[in-house]
Design a protein around this motif. Sequence first.
Motif, mmCIF file in Angstrom:
data_model
loop_
_atom_site.group_PDB
_atom_site.id
_atom_site.type_symbol
_atom_site.label_atom_id
_atom_site.label_comp_id
_atom_site.label_asym_id
_atom_site.label_seq_id
_atom_site.Cartn_x
_atom_site.Cartn_y
_atom_site.Cartn_z
ATOM 1 N N PRO A 164 0.983 -1.315 0.029
ATOM 2 C CA PRO A 164 0.002 -0.017 -0.137
ATOM 3 C C PRO A 164 0.712 1.137 0.057
ATOM 4 C CG PRO A 164 -0.248 -1.135 2.248
ATOM 5 C CD PRO A 164 0.646 -1.950 1.070
ATOM 6 N N GLY A 165 2.153 1.233 0.423
ATOM 7 C CA GLY A 165 2.800 2.539 0.745
ATOM 8 C C GLY A 165 3.448 2.742 -0.619
ATOM 9 N N SER A 166 3.368 2.015 -1.602
ATOM 10 C CA SER A 166 4.098 2.194 -2.903
ATOM 11 C C SER A 166 3.154 2.913 -4.060
ATOM 12 C CB SER A 166 4.850 0.958 -3.464
ATOM 13 O OG SER A 166 3.660 -0.035 -3.757
ATOM 14 N N TRP A 167 2.053 3.305 -3.603
ATOM 15 C CA TRP A 167 1.127 4.068 -4.354
ATOM 16 C C TRP A 167 0.672 5.318 -4.147
ATOM 17 C CZ3 TRP A 167 -0.151 1.604 -9.104
ATOM 18 C CH2 TRP A 167 0.242 0.364 -9.120
ATOM 19 N N GLN A 168 0.691 6.181 -4.985
ATOM 20 C CA GLN A 168 0.163 7.630 -4.465
ATOM 21 C C GLN A 168 -0.731 8.211 -5.547
ATOM 22 O OE1 GLN A 168 2.988 10.556 -4.003
ATOM 23 N NE2 GLN A 168 3.892 9.893 -2.168
ATOM 24 N N PHE A 169 -1.747 8.913 -5.270
ATOM 25 C CA PHE A 169 -2.597 9.754 -6.153
ATOM 26 C C PHE A 169 -2.239 11.128 -6.206
ATOM 27 C CE2 PHE A 169 -4.898 6.198 -4.959
ATOM 28 C CZ PHE A 169 -5.286 5.436 -6.298
ATOM 29 N N ARG A 170 -2.167 11.692 -7.355
ATOM 30 C CA ARG A 170 -1.883 13.298 -7.413
ATOM 31 C C ARG A 170 -2.491 13.914 -8.246
ATOM 32 N NH1 ARG A 170 4.453 13.731 -9.117
ATOM 33 N NH2 ARG A 170 3.394 13.172 -11.189
ATOM 34 N N PRO A 171 -2.826 15.160 -8.081
ATOM 35 C CA PRO A 171 -3.827 15.951 -8.907
ATOM 36 C C PRO A 171 -2.965 16.142 -10.063
ATOM 37 C CG PRO A 171 -3.847 16.753 -6.638
ATOM 38 C CD PRO A 171 -2.963 15.660 -6.513
ATOM 39 N N ALA A 172 -3.889 16.052 -11.207
ATOM 40 C CA ALA A 172 -3.208 16.369 -12.632
ATOM 41 C C ALA A 172 -4.294 16.727 -13.588
ATOM 42 C CB ALA A 172 -2.395 15.015 -12.965
ATOM 43 N N GLN A 173 -3.715 16.977 -14.724
ATOM 44 C CA GLN A 173 -4.552 17.324 -16.000
ATOM 45 C C GLN A 173 -4.414 16.193 -17.161
ATOM 46 O OE1 GLN A 173 -6.400 20.272 -16.044
ATOM 47 N NE2 GLN A 173 -5.763 20.781 -13.973
ATOM 48 N N HIS A 174 -5.734 16.156 -17.674
ATOM 49 C CA HIS A 174 -5.873 15.158 -18.697
ATOM 50 C C HIS A 174 -6.759 15.510 -19.833
ATOM 51 C CE1 HIS A 174 -6.834 11.547 -20.874
ATOM 52 N NE2 HIS A 174 -5.657 10.821 -20.531
ATOM 53 N N PRO A 175 -6.532 15.424 -20.990
ATOM 54 C CA PRO A 175 -7.264 16.146 -21.982
ATOM 55 C C PRO A 175 -8.935 15.687 -22.155
ATOM 56 C CG PRO A 175 -5.641 14.911 -22.954
ATOM 57 C CD PRO A 175 -5.301 14.944 -21.567
ATOM 58 N N ALA A 176 -8.923 14.523 -21.532
ATOM 59 C CA ALA A 176 -10.174 13.754 -21.897
ATOM 60 C C ALA A 176 -10.997 13.871 -20.450
ATOM 61 C CB ALA A 176 -10.231 12.491 -22.503
ATOM 62 N N LEU A 177 -10.470 14.186 -19.084
ATOM 63 C CA LEU A 177 -11.027 14.028 -17.862
ATOM 64 C C LEU A 177 -11.355 15.433 -17.307
ATOM 65 C CD1 LEU A 177 -8.747 11.286 -16.603
ATOM 66 C CD2 LEU A 177 -10.981 11.133 -17.599
ATOM 67 N N HIS A 178 -12.041 15.758 -16.435
ATOM 68 C CA HIS A 178 -12.584 16.873 -15.919
ATOM 69 C C HIS A 178 -11.326 17.518 -15.094
ATOM 70 C CE1 HIS A 178 -14.552 19.620 -13.355
ATOM 71 N NE2 HIS A 178 -15.881 19.445 -13.789
ATOM 72 N N PRO A 179 -10.877 18.701 -15.224
ATOM 73 C CA PRO A 179 -9.822 19.421 -14.599
ATOM 74 C C PRO A 179 -9.652 19.356 -13.214
ATOM 75 C CG PRO A 179 -10.768 20.587 -16.219
ATOM 76 C CD PRO A 179 -11.670 19.635 -15.984
ATOM 77 N N GLY A 180 -11.070 19.324 -12.545
ATOM 78 C CA GLY A 180 -10.881 19.359 -11.017
ATOM 79 C C GLY A 180 -11.284 17.754 -10.432
ATOM 80 N N GLN A 181 -11.269 17.055 -11.141
ATOM 81 C CA GLN A 181 -11.669 15.669 -10.695
ATOM 82 C C GLN A 181 -10.578 14.665 -11.507
ATOM 83 O OE1 GLN A 181 -15.616 14.600 -9.812
ATOM 84 N NE2 GLN A 181 -16.348 16.571 -10.515
ATOM 85 N N PRO A 201 -16.781 17.117 -19.360
ATOM 86 C CA PRO A 201 -18.058 17.550 -19.787
ATOM 87 C C PRO A 201 -18.137 17.539 -21.395
ATOM 88 C CG PRO A 201 -17.516 18.746 -18.102
ATOM 89 C CD PRO A 201 -16.175 18.061 -18.329
ATOM 90 N N GLN A 202 -17.067 18.145 -21.872
ATOM 91 C CA GLN A 202 -17.256 18.208 -23.197
ATOM 92 C C GLN A 202 -17.228 16.687 -24.224
ATOM 93 O OE1 GLN A 202 -17.702 20.747 -25.162
ATOM 94 N NE2 GLN A 202 -17.947 22.292 -23.428
ATOM 95 N N VAL A 203 -16.457 15.893 -23.487
ATOM 96 C CA VAL A 203 -16.444 14.572 -23.921
ATOM 97 C C VAL A 203 -17.868 13.797 -23.801
ATOM 98 C CG1 VAL A 203 -15.505 12.333 -24.062
ATOM 99 C CG2 VAL A 203 -13.937 14.525 -23.672
ATOM 100 N N ALA A 204 -18.300 14.019 -22.921
ATOM 101 C CA ALA A 204 -19.447 13.562 -22.313
ATOM 102 C C ALA A 204 -20.793 14.133 -23.264
ATOM 103 C CB ALA A 204 -19.913 13.694 -20.860
ATOM 104 N N LYS A 205 -20.639 15.285 -23.652
ATOM 105 C CA LYS A 205 -21.410 16.003 -24.377
ATOM 106 C C LYS A 205 -21.367 15.416 -25.920
ATOM 107 C CE LYS A 205 -23.109 20.582 -26.158
ATOM 108 N NZ LYS A 205 -22.714 21.963 -26.079
#
Length: 796
Positions: free
Chosen positions: A627-644, A668-672
């Motif tokens: 479990p200690g070898s994983w992390q989640f870090r806020p990032a930007q992805h062109p197809a994903l919501h900027p804040g999530q 949201p744009q992809v979902a649309k």
Amino acid sequence: MKFSELWLREWVNPALDSDGLEMQLSLAGLEVDECQPAAGEFSGVVVGEIIKAEPHPNADKLQVCTVSDGEQEHQVVCGAPNARTGLKTAFARIGAVLPGDFKIKKAKLRQVESQGMLSSEKELGLSDNHEGIMELPEDATLGQDLRFYLNLNDMLFDVDLTPNRSDCLSIAGMAREVGVLNRTRVNPPIFKRVPADIDDSIEITLQAPQACPKYLGRVIKGVNIQAATPIWMKEKLRRSGIRSLDPVVDVTNYVMLELGQPLHAFDLARLDGGIQVRMATKDEKLTLLDGAELALSEDTLVIADEKKALALAGIMGGEDSGCTPETQDILLEVAFFDPLALAGKARDYGLHTDASHRFERGVDFQLQERAMERATELLLEITGGQPGPVVEAVEENHLPQRPDVTLRKKRLEQLLAVRLADSEVEDILSRLGLEVTDQGEAWLVKVPSYRFDISLEVDLIEEVARVYGYDQLPVKAPKASLLLQSQPESHISLRQLRSTLVARGYQEAVTYSFIDPKWSRVFDPEVTPLALANPISTELSVMRTSLLPGLTKALSHNQKRQQSRVRLFESGLRFLPTDQGLVQEPLLAGLISGSRLPESWHSQGESVDFYDIKGDLEALLALNAAPGSWQFRPAQHPALHPGQTAEVLRQQQDGQWLAVGWVGALHPQVAKQLDLRNQAYVFEVRLESLQAGEIPRFKSLSRFPEMRRDLAVIVDQHQAVGELLQEAENQGGEWLQKVTLFDVYQGKGVAEGKKSLALGLTWQHPSRTLTDEEINAQVDQIVTAFSQSFAAELRS
């Protein structure tokens, strides 16, 4: 291949009945699709002659015929348009029984008595032709039983040949096979070489020798195209599924069925100059014998004269050069065409002919001379005429080569699981027409020109097994010494990952590896995908660089079919072009949308959110016991919501953190663009990183009490909590067991733009009780680190 059993038995007559022959052919790999009588069940039908035909007094479309059966005359009312004086036809006497148990009785038609019936081919179950009554030759014996006269006690075999057995698309080929299977002598008809009576000939030029390396032509002058085709030839053609047209066409079809070599005849008077075998020119057109006008492509082989195309080579002749009732002189042609040059050409023009069926599969390239002589002999017999010399154009270096094939004796025994005597193997191969030379440990086999399907050792082994009899080969289970593959204990199998997701309500999806270029740009705009050279469609023309386009399309498909709660995952490859070549990387991706729980009385219908998909992903990460070898870090992805959106990081052996995937809400744009009804959340992680686990190690439980301290710190509202948790673990010392976030607060008492985080810190020593002083020191160290690294303040 459809043929008459009696015609086959003219060549070879094994001691088998029809059922035995049918079974033997099927067991030898020549599957018989259907075996049916050559005619329907009827009796009492004889050869009759219309002595007189007069109009019916009470019906415009009927005639009153006087019919003789050689013994007496009968009055018969007939409505056939071809009923006429002097015609010999099929006469069903009173008391005759026709197919369908239809009994002939005396009858009155419009007040005129009818004593029997004149029959069509359809009424006797011979064919579907019902345009008129049967027309029999003038030399037919009156009163002779029609079944005996036409030799109708025959069976018709329809054999479904595999594409590699083009050598059996003829009576000669079938007879050769039956002779081999029964060790019976084959007695083909004696073919005569026809000498030239005139010097007339025509020049032949091969402009495309790769496609047509051999072409023969022969002028025959003074043919009577109005002559009647013999009834024996008509019947053999009918029983092979071919309709009689005129003697010239009938002879070419007959020789094709007999020997397997398609032929064609041109009206000599309609040709301009010599014959040219060439590729079609740009915008060239050709009207076929069936009236269809074709615009030819430049890769199509045609037979032409000096001014125009005459025929689609190996497929169909042209209307402008075909024989007509006025034809007196013909050019008989026979050729060998390379199968690859004709492959698919008939389908390109929406055609399929008996000739193209044979040429595409391969015709014996040494058969043309024999077919020419046989067709000439039959034409002179039926239509008369004077033959010229045979003109041959051939490019030997473009004819197929038949290299010798080596058959190892041990390999034959190994694959058949039986040791056959050398003499038996040599006998089988020799009867198939192969020349066999024994070289001790192996045989050197020379392949005949008609066997396009033999080029490898396994082909010869198949032939030996087929002729020896598959049912005679012993049944032996294969034996092998197999060792179990070692499986590292730290490796997490794909099955475990799948099972975990299925247990959490997911269903596995399988989507195309090729996608629409526009979706590739949406999900991975920085990578230029690999384009397919021959795509199914423009919507499936590039290789995917992510699994997410396929899953989101699957979500859209499900939602349009009233599936509101969707949980899908897929494991598969993505394809990344690099300077070193194409990299194929396995990924695991998931998608959720809709309600958190299935509809029920105790569920409030809450929708899924980011933490649902993150929790599912963390369940996968927990499988590798690290479990200690994983992390989640806020990032930007062109197809994903900027804040999530978060980047998934995996710690490497050198301590560095490597990005291995993504998790977040669909943009949201992809979902649309996909017309999605509910918010969707996705993850995508490299499969290799998920499968690389650690072996759990035993650690004894401490008998000493835990010491817990709670901290409430105020940080910037955008501060990632994971960074604080990681820093607490780094600063908490070796006895820190657990760091828990148990509250997040924003509101009264906390400044705007800030948030309060409540952390629970738990320490425990394995061999003694920790003191307050030790715990306080660690807490102070953590608070100091928070203040320095994150500008955090203790909440009062």
